[in-house]
Design an enzyme around this catalytic site. Structure first.
Site, mmCIF file in Angstrom:
data_model
loop_
_atom_site.group_PDB
_atom_site.id
_atom_site.type_symbol
_atom_site.label_atom_id
_atom_site.label_comp_id
_atom_site.label_asym_id
_atom_site.label_seq_id
_atom_site.Cartn_x
_atom_site.Cartn_y
_atom_site.Cartn_z
ATOM 1 N N THR A 62 -13.684 -26.032 2.897
ATOM 2 C CA THR A 62 -13.572 -25.812 4.343
ATOM 3 C C THR A 62 -13.845 -24.344 4.655
ATOM 4 O O THR A 62 -12.922 -23.582 4.960
ATOM 5 C CB THR A 62 -12.164 -26.185 4.845
ATOM 6 O OG1 THR A 62 -11.210 -25.499 4.029
ATOM 7 C CG2 THR A 62 -11.924 -27.673 4.738
ATOM 8 N N PRO A 63 -15.114 -23.934 4.598
ATOM 9 C CA PRO A 63 -15.432 -22.518 4.838
ATOM 10 C C PRO A 63 -14.988 -22.057 6.220
ATOM 11 O O PRO A 63 -14.946 -22.836 7.169
ATOM 12 C CB PRO A 63 -16.961 -22.460 4.727
ATOM 13 C CG PRO A 63 -17.374 -23.696 4.018
ATOM 14 C CD PRO A 63 -16.320 -24.727 4.310
ATOM 15 N N ASP A 84 0.833 -1.198 0.000
ATOM 16 C CA ASP A 84 0.000 0.000 0.000
ATOM 17 C C ASP A 84 0.869 1.250 0.000
ATOM 18 O O ASP A 84 2.098 1.149 -0.080
ATOM 19 C CB ASP A 84 -0.960 -0.071 1.194
ATOM 20 C CG ASP A 84 -0.234 -0.048 2.537
ATOM 21 O OD1 ASP A 84 0.901 0.446 2.610
ATOM 22 O OD2 ASP A 84 -0.820 -0.527 3.519
ATOM 23 N N LYS A 109 -17.213 -31.070 14.950
ATOM 24 C CA LYS A 109 -17.689 -30.523 13.674
ATOM 25 C C LYS A 109 -16.855 -29.357 13.151
ATOM 26 O O LYS A 109 -17.214 -28.744 12.140
ATOM 27 C CB LYS A 109 -19.149 -30.065 13.831
ATOM 28 C CG LYS A 109 -20.130 -31.218 14.048
ATOM 29 C CD LYS A 109 -21.557 -30.714 13.937
ATOM 30 C CE LYS A 109 -22.393 -31.653 13.091
ATOM 31 N NZ LYS A 109 -23.730 -31.099 12.819
ATOM 32 N N TRP A 127 -11.595 -30.247 -3.782
ATOM 33 C CA TRP A 127 -12.978 -30.029 -3.352
ATOM 34 C C TRP A 127 -13.994 -30.476 -4.398
ATOM 35 O O TRP A 127 -15.051 -31.001 -4.050
ATOM 36 C CB TRP A 127 -13.206 -28.567 -2.979
ATOM 37 C CG TRP A 127 -12.243 -28.000 -1.972
ATOM 38 C CD1 TRP A 127 -11.629 -26.783 -2.011
ATOM 39 C CD2 TRP A 127 -11.791 -28.611 -0.748
ATOM 40 N NE1 TRP A 127 -10.809 -26.612 -0.916
ATOM 41 C CE2 TRP A 127 -10.899 -27.706 -0.124
ATOM 42 C CE3 TRP A 127 -12.039 -29.834 -0.116
ATOM 43 C CZ2 TRP A 127 -10.262 -27.985 1.091
ATOM 44 C CZ3 TRP A 127 -11.405 -30.119 1.089
ATOM 45 C CH2 TRP A 127 -10.538 -29.206 1.673
#
Lengths: 152, 152, 152, 152
Positions: free
Chosen positions: B63-64, B21, B94, B51
């Site tokens: 794998t969100p 930046d 989970k 996936w």
């Protein structure tokens, strides 16, 4: 501010800090991000249904880019508000030319603003074959009319 | 260079001019781009099928990310070569915790390099319901073993 | 794999999940991110000092883009490894043309790979005037030689 | 639409096609791009001078990120219009916590919208030492007041 010409859709884009590079100017690939957004907004503004609907009804998955030519006239930095004026410059049997002028209204600049980038893109109405390959649909007459195109 | 620990996968990432930046340092959202790439490479390196295969065979779309916590210790700039060391820090029924250390080997720095970013992510093996909503599959035992996870 | 031609520098780029759009292909502005990285790597590989050194010594802040023309021949997706072959196609008094071929070596494709994108850029050796405006330095003879350029 | 609370600044962000990944949802690093933009807009909206002015007058180069924690509650896709509500949740002697709620007003959703992402950042008013290292200025009293901060 000059209003956009007939058949032209105007898209507004703020420049953010993170869009700029160590030279403190917009890093050029970001102009292409905004051009792509302006391309889609043009079709939405003209009343063309969203791509996921057109994919269902006609097999048109969007308007993939075939060729682009851009010229960089002046730089921009964060805090600037850019205007992207978009229209279809030419319709061909299976492609079309989408034309962009990116500019900025400067308080002390010329009355018609400072042009930053001009760009001509060749795009297609894309379909996908059974093997997954992209192909070009003939330009649909009704979509061309929605977008302000005269008879070919 | 210290080799990565057992169960840890190392991912190398060059920093480019456009990743920086106007302060001439990496703009922080780019660290998350690289973390996401390192996450996927971890699974590929462990032998987990891609996936789009797992989606077909088991309904696992990827794998969100559910939660992320990152700490920024030092800055980087273009020309730097970053190392992302990734492992699974914890398996839960989970969810799982994927842990990252982003560092740089400096000629005149400490022997174990300069830590730039540390990050802990909670991710799920995601599925998609009939209505399109994301949900969490129970962590598959075989995939956990591939990734070096001990019995729960 | 065919080695790059003399005067050509090859840059390797993995395609990541996040580089792809909902059509599961590389979103085109990302090609320009990689082209810009390949442009800078070309100069580094040729032995040109980094921009922040050249800015101190000669007032050259980098090689800003004036004009670009790109053609998109085929698509790519995540997992692909792209090769960007870069050379200077033409030297002019105050500008130069940097040419790119982005391609992929496919196991079952043609021997010379599948061309994805070709691109010709016009760039300058940029300076900055007292008022902050960009201008073009005459192409420095020694830098041109480093980059494999014949006498003009 | 519920108006933002006192001391909260609202930032609007369209989601574009290119912000979405092959799962057709926003690729998460883009949320951080928008959070960073919303952070800067917060200060601009509160009347804090732009960083390049503060750098000249007080050596404050911006508000670099030290730590971030984000939770992802629901997904978004292109065509969505996101609202980023930003406020300062806590002032400390040398750091502050900037808090974000990213949400979407759904026609058929709850009256207060669907929360997509919540995020707490720790930032500093950054300075740069003679050797180029970042350091934290004590939080300036006048800037804190501009941003709606009560006495510490």
């Amino acid at each position: 501010l000059t209003p956009p010409a007939r058949g032209t859709v105007r898209h507004v884009q703020r420049v953010e800090f993170g869009d700029c590079d160590p030279a403190r100017i917009v890093w050029f690939p970001n102009f292409f991000r905004w051009i792509d957004a302006a391309s889609r907004h043009f079709f939405v503004a003209c009343g063309v249904p969203p791509w996921h609907e057109l994919e269902q009804s006609r097999g048109i998955i969007g308007t993939p880019l075939v060729d682009t030519q851009a010229r960089f006239h002046a730089t921009a930095t964060y805090g600037d508000e850019l205007l992207l004026d978009v229209h279809i410059a030419e319709w061909r049997p299976k492609t079309f030319v989408q034309r962009y002028r990116i500019w900025r209204a400067d308080a002390d600049g010329p009355a018609d603003g400072t042009t930053l980038v001009t760009c001509d893109e060749v795009r297609i109405f894309g379909g996908r074959s059974a093997t997954g390959k992209l192909f070009a649909h003939p330009v649909p007459e009704d979509l061309r009319r929605l977008c302000g195109g005269a008879e070919g």
